[in-house]
Design a protein around this motif. Structure first.
Motif, PDB file in Angstrom:
ATOM      1  N   ALA A 148      -6.453   5.703   0.017  1.00  0.00           N
ATOM      2  CA  ALA A 148      -6.239   4.408   0.674  1.00  0.00           C
ATOM      3  C   ALA A 148      -7.076   4.306   1.943  1.00  0.00           C
ATOM      4  CB  ALA A 148      -4.752   4.215   0.991  1.00  0.00           C
ATOM      5  N   SER A 154       1.627  12.066  -2.330  1.00  0.00           N
ATOM      6  CA  SER A 154       1.298  10.883  -1.529  1.00  0.00           C
ATOM      7  C   SER A 154       0.128  11.159  -0.592  1.00  0.00           C
ATOM      8  CB  SER A 154       2.512  10.408  -0.730  1.00  0.00           C
ATOM      9  OG  SER A 154       3.455   9.811  -1.592  1.00  0.00           O
ATOM     10  N   ILE A 184      -3.517   0.672  -5.024  1.00  0.00           N
ATOM     11  CA  ILE A 184      -3.922   1.022  -3.664  1.00  0.00           C
ATOM     12  C   ILE A 184      -5.146   0.213  -3.277  1.00  0.00           C
ATOM     13  CG2 ILE A 184      -4.919   2.850  -2.229  1.00  0.00           C
ATOM     14  CD1 ILE A 184      -3.125   4.820  -3.912  1.00  0.00           C
ATOM     15  N   ALA A 187       2.346   1.742  -3.371  1.00  0.00           N
ATOM     16  CA  ALA A 187       1.309   2.153  -4.311  1.00  0.00           C
ATOM     17  C   ALA A 187       0.922   3.617  -4.113  1.00  0.00           C
ATOM     18  CB  ALA A 187       0.077   1.253  -4.167  1.00  0.00           C
ATOM     19  N   VAL A 188       0.847   4.047  -2.854  1.00  0.00           N
ATOM     20  CA  VAL A 188       0.557   5.453  -2.552  1.00  0.00           C
ATOM     21  C   VAL A 188       1.663   6.327  -3.114  1.00  0.00           C
ATOM     22  CG1 VAL A 188       0.468   7.134  -0.653  1.00  0.00           C
ATOM     23  CG2 VAL A 188      -0.946   5.068  -0.560  1.00  0.00           C
ATOM     24  N   VAL A 221       0.846  -1.201   0.000  1.00  0.00           N
ATOM     25  CA  VAL A 221       0.000   0.000   0.000  1.00  0.00           C
ATOM     26  C   VAL A 221       0.881   1.251   0.000  1.00  0.00           C
ATOM     27  CG1 VAL A 221      -1.654   1.388   1.320  1.00  0.00           C
ATOM     28  CG2 VAL A 221      -2.004  -1.078   1.103  1.00  0.00           C
ATOM     29  N   TYR A 230      -3.079  10.360  -2.486  1.00  0.00           N
ATOM     30  CA  TYR A 230      -3.322   8.922  -2.627  1.00  0.00           C
ATOM     31  C   TYR A 230      -3.493   8.230  -1.282  1.00  0.00           C
ATOM     32  CZ  TYR A 230      -2.764   9.375  -7.589  1.00  0.00           C
ATOM     33  OH  TYR A 230      -2.951   9.731  -8.897  1.00  0.00           O
TER      34      TYR A 230
END
Length: 118
Positions: free
Chosen positions: A106, A99, A67, A58-59, A55, A102
């Motif tokens: 998440a 970030s 995510i 991905a962020v 995660v 994102y």
């Protein structure tokens, strides 16, 4: 994840696309699925911890579908909201403002997936 679809529907759509690619390219996608399985298998780190690491990456990379995929997997392996928030703080440290955008996605996905079903 900037869609009118529910998080659950977005996850279904992402899995559908992933399956379509696996059907179209079974060799490479089979190898990729094998890699994913090996990488997320419990070892010195729990599967939940490994998914939380995914995660964070991905962020940092800004991959909305990644995510969603890894948040769902982290939750299914028992990761808590508090653990996710700590991982997101590390992603913020490393990725700054982008970030943060994102990371909020998440957290939204985790909360939606953890919400009681109507």
């Amino acid at each position: 994840m900037a869609s009118n679809e529910s998080i659950q529907d977005q996850l279904k759509d992402m899995n559908r696309r992933f399956s379509a690619l696996a059907k179209a390219a079974p060799g490479p996608m089979g190898a990729f699925r094998s890699l994913m399985g090996e990488a997320s298998r419990r070892g010195a780190l729990s599967a939940a911890t490994k998914e939380l690491i995914a995660v964070a990456i991905a962020v940092h990379q800004g991959c909305a579908d990644c995510i969603l995929f890894h948040v769902a997997n982290a939750a299914s392996h028992g990761a808590s909201r508090e653990e996710l928030v700590e991982v997101l703080a590390v992603a913020l440290e490393m990725g700054g403002g982008p970030s943060a955008v994102y990371a909020s996605r998440a957290l939204e996905a985790f909360d939606a997936l953890a919400a009681p079903k109507p």
